[in-house]
Design a protein around this motif. Structure first.
Motif, PDB file in Angstrom:
ATOM      1  N   GLU A 173       0.493  -1.174  -0.214  1.00  0.00           N
ATOM      2  CA  GLU A 173       0.009   0.004  -0.048  1.00  0.00           C
ATOM      3  C   GLU A 173       1.271   1.396   0.596  1.00  0.00           C
ATOM      4  O   GLU A 173       0.547   2.119  -0.758  1.00  0.00           O
ATOM      5  CB  GLU A 173      -0.996   0.354   0.940  1.00  0.00           C
ATOM      6  CG  GLU A 173      -1.952  -0.752   1.557  1.00  0.00           C
ATOM      7  CD  GLU A 173      -2.696  -1.178   0.372  1.00  0.00           C
ATOM      8  OE1 GLU A 173      -3.026  -0.123  -0.816  1.00  0.00           O
ATOM      9  OE2 GLU A 173      -3.937  -1.905   0.332  1.00  0.00           O
TER      10      GLU A 173
ATOM     11  N   MET B 224      -8.117  -2.858  -8.212  1.00  0.00           N
ATOM     12  CA  MET B 224      -9.054  -3.546  -7.934  1.00  0.00           C
ATOM     13  C   MET B 224     -10.248  -4.314  -9.009  1.00  0.00           C
ATOM     14  O   MET B 224     -11.531  -3.230  -8.837  1.00  0.00           O
ATOM     15  CB  MET B 224      -9.762  -3.538  -6.156  1.00  0.00           C
ATOM     16  CG  MET B 224      -8.907  -3.095  -4.890  1.00  0.00           C
ATOM     17  SD  MET B 224     -10.038  -2.329  -3.597  1.00  0.00           S
ATOM     18  CE  MET B 224     -10.451  -3.657  -3.444  1.00  0.00           C
TER      19      MET B 224
ATOM     20  N   PRO C 248      -6.310   4.212  -6.835  1.00  0.00           N
ATOM     21  CA  PRO C 248      -6.834   2.687  -6.984  1.00  0.00           C
ATOM     22  C   PRO C 248      -7.122   2.695  -8.733  1.00  0.00           C
ATOM     23  O   PRO C 248      -7.867   3.991  -9.214  1.00  0.00           O
ATOM     24  CB  PRO C 248      -8.022   3.037  -6.160  1.00  0.00           C
ATOM     25  CG  PRO C 248      -8.195   3.833  -5.658  1.00  0.00           C
ATOM     26  CD  PRO C 248      -7.274   5.222  -5.734  1.00  0.00           C
TER      27      PRO C 248
ATOM     28  N   THR D 255     -16.443   4.556  -3.417  1.00  0.00           N
ATOM     29  CA  THR D 255     -15.560   5.446  -2.574  1.00  0.00           C
ATOM     30  C   THR D 255     -14.595   5.921  -3.105  1.00  0.00           C
ATOM     31  O   THR D 255     -13.180   6.102  -2.785  1.00  0.00           O
ATOM     32  CB  THR D 255     -14.850   4.204  -1.546  1.00  0.00           C
ATOM     33  OG1 THR D 255     -14.657   2.720  -2.019  1.00  0.00           O
ATOM     34  CG2 THR D 255     -15.640   3.558  -0.250  1.00  0.00           C
ATOM     35  N   VAL D 256     -14.384   5.553  -4.685  1.00  0.00           N
ATOM     36  CA  VAL D 256     -13.256   6.030  -5.369  1.00  0.00           C
ATOM     37  C   VAL D 256     -14.636   7.609  -6.388  1.00  0.00           C
ATOM     38  O   VAL D 256     -14.948   6.619  -7.078  1.00  0.00           O
ATOM     39  CB  VAL D 256     -13.454   5.017  -6.595  1.00  0.00           C
ATOM     40  CG1 VAL D 256     -11.977   5.774  -7.234  1.00  0.00           C
ATOM     41  CG2 VAL D 256     -12.360   3.419  -5.163  1.00  0.00           C
TER      42      VAL D 256
ATOM     43  N   GLY E  31      -8.869   8.069  -8.509  1.00  0.00           N
ATOM     44  CA  GLY E  31      -8.725   6.357  -9.101  1.00  0.00           C
ATOM     45  C   GLY E  31      -9.494   6.822 -10.580  1.00  0.00           C
ATOM     46  O   GLY E  31     -10.428   7.574 -10.609  1.00  0.00           O
TER      47      GLY E  31
ATOM     48  N   SER F  29      -5.770   2.487   0.379  1.00  0.00           N
ATOM     49  CA  SER F  29      -4.801   3.332  -1.151  1.00  0.00           C
ATOM     50  C   SER F  29      -4.634   4.434  -1.280  1.00  0.00           C
ATOM     51  O   SER F  29      -3.462   5.142  -1.410  1.00  0.00           O
ATOM     52  CB  SER F  29      -4.758   2.068  -2.272  1.00  0.00           C
ATOM     53  OG  SER F  29      -5.306   0.300  -2.250  1.00  0.00           O
ATOM     54  N   GLN F  30      -6.077   4.938  -1.202  1.00  0.00           N
ATOM     55  CA  GLN F  30      -6.252   6.220  -1.027  1.00  0.00           C
ATOM     56  C   GLN F  30      -5.694   7.578   0.185  1.00  0.00           C
ATOM     57  O   GLN F  30      -4.677   8.331   0.175  1.00  0.00           O
ATOM     58  CB  GLN F  30      -7.671   6.893  -1.488  1.00  0.00           C
ATOM     59  CG  GLN F  30      -7.979   5.972  -2.506  1.00  0.00           C
ATOM     60  CD  GLN F  30      -9.634   6.432  -2.836  1.00  0.00           C
ATOM     61  OE1 GLN F  30      -9.992   7.569  -2.669  1.00  0.00           O
ATOM     62  NE2 GLN F  30      -9.888   5.680  -2.860  1.00  0.00           N
TER      63      GLN F  30
ATOM     64  N   LEU G 258     -16.672  -0.450  -3.782  1.00  0.00           N
ATOM     65  CA  LEU G 258     -15.427   0.693  -5.183  1.00  0.00           C
ATOM     66  C   LEU G 258     -16.507   1.687  -5.834  1.00  0.00           C
ATOM     67  O   LEU G 258     -15.443   2.608  -6.081  1.00  0.00           O
ATOM     68  CB  LEU G 258     -15.436  -0.424  -6.182  1.00  0.00           C
ATOM     69  CG  LEU G 258     -14.166  -2.333  -5.476  1.00  0.00           C
ATOM     70  CD1 LEU G 258     -14.415  -3.120  -6.865  1.00  0.00           C
ATOM     71  CD2 LEU G 258     -13.483  -1.570  -4.498  1.00  0.00           C
TER      72      LEU G 258
ATOM     73  N   ASN H 251      -9.300  -2.757   0.659  1.00  0.00           N
ATOM     74  CA  ASN H 251      -7.116  -1.766  -0.365  1.00  0.00           C
ATOM     75  C   ASN H 251      -8.206  -0.656  -0.281  1.00  0.00           C
ATOM     76  O   ASN H 251      -6.809  -0.609  -0.077  1.00  0.00           O
ATOM     77  CB  ASN H 251      -6.910  -3.239  -0.938  1.00  0.00           C
ATOM     78  CG  ASN H 251      -6.605  -4.283  -0.071  1.00  0.00           C
ATOM     79  OD1 ASN H 251      -7.232  -5.615   0.637  1.00  0.00           O
ATOM     80  ND2 ASN H 251      -5.020  -3.948   0.827  1.00  0.00           N
ATOM     81  N   GLN H 252      -9.189  -0.643  -1.456  1.00  0.00           N
ATOM     82  CA  GLN H 252      -9.209   0.686  -2.174  1.00  0.00           C
ATOM     83  C   GLN H 252      -9.454   2.264  -0.991  1.00  0.00           C
ATOM     84  O   GLN H 252      -8.786   3.153  -1.757  1.00  0.00           O
ATOM     85  CB  GLN H 252     -10.359   0.659  -3.048  1.00  0.00           C
ATOM     86  CG  GLN H 252     -11.408   0.916  -2.664  1.00  0.00           C
ATOM     87  CD  GLN H 252     -12.836  -0.188  -1.663  1.00  0.00           C
ATOM     88  OE1 GLN H 252     -11.528  -1.189  -1.900  1.00  0.00           O
ATOM     89  NE2 GLN H 252     -13.618   0.079  -1.044  1.00  0.00           N
TER      90      GLN H 252
ATOM     91  N   VAL I 221     -10.055   0.366 -10.656  1.00  0.00           N
ATOM     92  CA  VAL I 221     -11.217  -0.579  -9.874  1.00  0.00           C
ATOM     93  C   VAL I 221     -12.494  -0.677 -10.925  1.00  0.00           C
ATOM     94  O   VAL I 221     -12.713   0.087 -11.600  1.00  0.00           O
ATOM     95  CB  VAL I 221     -11.857  -0.263  -8.305  1.00  0.00           C
ATOM     96  CG1 VAL I 221     -10.705   0.963  -7.482  1.00  0.00           C
ATOM     97  CG2 VAL I 221     -13.146   1.267  -8.822  1.00  0.00           C
TER      98      VAL I 221
END
Length: 484
Positions: free
Chosen positions: A367, A375, A396, A407-408, A423, A389-390, A404, A385-386, A398
């Motif tokens: 990470e 992902m 990320p 959150t991205v 991302g 990662s941020q 996903l 994990n996403q 995804v």
């Protein structure tokens, strides 16, 4: 503030097989910090007893269908003081292997009894078994606690119930013979009860009998109402739509913080990313890859199964042959996918590094040291994990699914201009779409102004449990009020 009994089959730091353990170890302390009186119930697996520290036996249990000794041991979540009750029954839980199966991954043949016993212990605790404490609400998690709301229905002045789906694919299916062995009421063996295409489902019980159903992201709450993601339970869920809610998971921002993380090569923060370059160098060395600061490192951590889109990564590699990149993988799962990854690494040892298994320190280093994180999950109820990662400045890539999507923030012109993009998001779940999006991400990587904007926006996101805990507390109050 409400009193809550939190029923789960795993929780960090005691035992973990997936994201359920992260939630169960992080949400109760966040609820307690917000003023709730939370107690956690967990089976006393051998691994749990090894990590539990000091224990006090606080009650004995005499449960239907159980002919061996059982009791309740008391401890707490380290560092938080949240009380933990361990269901101690050596005959059922003190075994080598994992919480659900042996070392070879084969399910324990008595899992129906093991988790029905957990449910019956939850009922006893809800009825004041220990020191007369009674919860106003019982919060159950995944199929392993699916019988809790069913059995609580017979308790006079029962507490309110919330049932959280972490992954609908795991439905807790057992046979008619198991049903009979558990001495469950015959009326439950019906389409309107627990019966499910000739078997019976613990999960279905939780969906039918709980006051409220939650999932771990808003998008997943919508997806599971469809045949594509409903696993045969979309009809049941559709009948409960008015009491179905998606609440996004949080992450442990103390454990996952690049400024203080003791498991990485050098700490850093958004104001000084120099340490990230040090971690990249350490990561390349760990995987035996050329230590080149200019080549982007792409990371993947997770179960090596079709759900996680591992085959998409493998199938996309030929289309990325001409791109300057390095891929590092950490995980285990399907033996065929493991072998395909190992073969790819053997063919391209300067580009691909693979470690089969799980290593917490290496997960943190990936990470911190990777530039991009993959992902490509076909479905993902939430994903963690996403978010890690941020927080670590790792951008990320995804698939647009479940948590996903929630959150991205996709790289699009308007989001970039507002410094909100974090991302790259692709759809559909194909190797071609992944390869196209990854090439786009690599193009952006070579444009420092754009890349810095993505990194900074991601590191500024708030994924703490405090936000999610507020949402759960609001739901708890609503459910308790409805019980009168």
């Amino acid at each position: 503030m409400p009193s809550i009994l939190f029923v789960t089959s795993e929780a960090v730091p005691f035992v973990k097989t997936g994201g359920l353990a992260d939630v169960s170890g992080s949400l109760p302390p966040a609820l307690q910090a917000a003023g709730a009186d939370v107690r956690l119930l967990l089976p006393a697996y051998r691994s749990v007893l090894a990590h539990a520290g000091s224990l006090e036996r606080v009650a004995e249990l005499d449960l239907p269908g159980l002919t061996v000794p059982a009791g309740i041991l008391a401890t707490e979540i380290p560092g938080s003081g949240v009380p933990v009750w361990l269901l101690d029954c050596p005959e059922l839980y003190d075994r080598a292997g994992g919480p659900y199966g042996d070392g070879a991954g084969v399910d324990w043949p008595d899992n129906a009894l093991r988790f029905a016993t957990l449910a019956r212990a939850a009922v006893a605790l809800s009825d004041g078994l220990v020191a007369g404490w009674r919860p106003q609400l019982v919060h159950c998690h995944d199929w392993q606690s699916g019988l809790v709301p069913v059995l609580l229905a017979d308790l006079p002045e029962r507490p309110a119930t919330v049932f959280t789906i972490h992954n609908l694919a795991y439905r807790g299916l057992f046979s008619r013979l198991d049903f009979d062995r558990l001495e469950l009421p015959e009326a439950l063996w019906s389409m309107e009860g627990l019966e499910f295409y000739g078997d019976f489902s613990f999960l279905k019980g939780g969906l039918l009998a709980s006051d409220w159903i939650t999932t771990v992201s808003p998008t997943y709450a919508r997806e599971i109402l469809t045949p594509e993601f409903g696993w045969g339970l979309e009809g049941v869920l559709g009948s409960r739509m008015e009491n179905l809610l998606g609440i996004l998971n949080g992450i442990d921002t103390g454990m996952w913080d690049p400024a203080t993380d003791p498991l990485i090569a050098e700490n850093y923060d958004a104001g000084d990313l120099g340490g990230k370059r040090v971690n990249k160098h350490a990561l390349q060395q760990r995987y035996g890859l050329p230590a080149d600061a200019e080549v982007p490192v792409v990371g993947f951590i997770g179960r090596l199964v079709d759900q996680k889109g591992v085959d998409l990564i493998l199938d996309a590699l030929p289309a990325l042959e001409g791109e300057a990149l390095q891929l590092v993988v950490l995980g285990s799962g399907d033996r065929k996918l493991e072998q395909r990854l190992l073969d790819a690494a053997a063919e391209s040892p300067h580009r691909i590094g693979v470690e089969i298994g799980y290593d917490e320190s290496l997960a943190h280093l990936i990470e911190a040291g990777a530039d991009l994180f993959l992902m490509p999950s076909r479905f993902e109820p939430c994903g963690l994990n996403q978010m890690y990662s941020q927080r670590y400045g790792t951008v990320p890539v995804v698939h647009r699914a479940g948590g996903l999507a929630d959150t991205v923030v996709p790289v699009e012109r308007a989001a970039l201009e507002r410094a909100e993009a974090t991302g790259f998001v692709f759809t559909p779940a194909t190797a071609q779409a992944l390869a196209v999006t990854l090439r786009w991400a690599l193009l952006c990587y070579r444009q420092p102004r754009i890349w810095e904007r993505l990194v900074q926006a991601g590191m500024a996101r708030d994924f703490s449990w405090a936000r999610s805990a507020e949402d759960y507390l609001a739901l708890y109050e609503r459910a308790i009020a409805a019980r009168g």
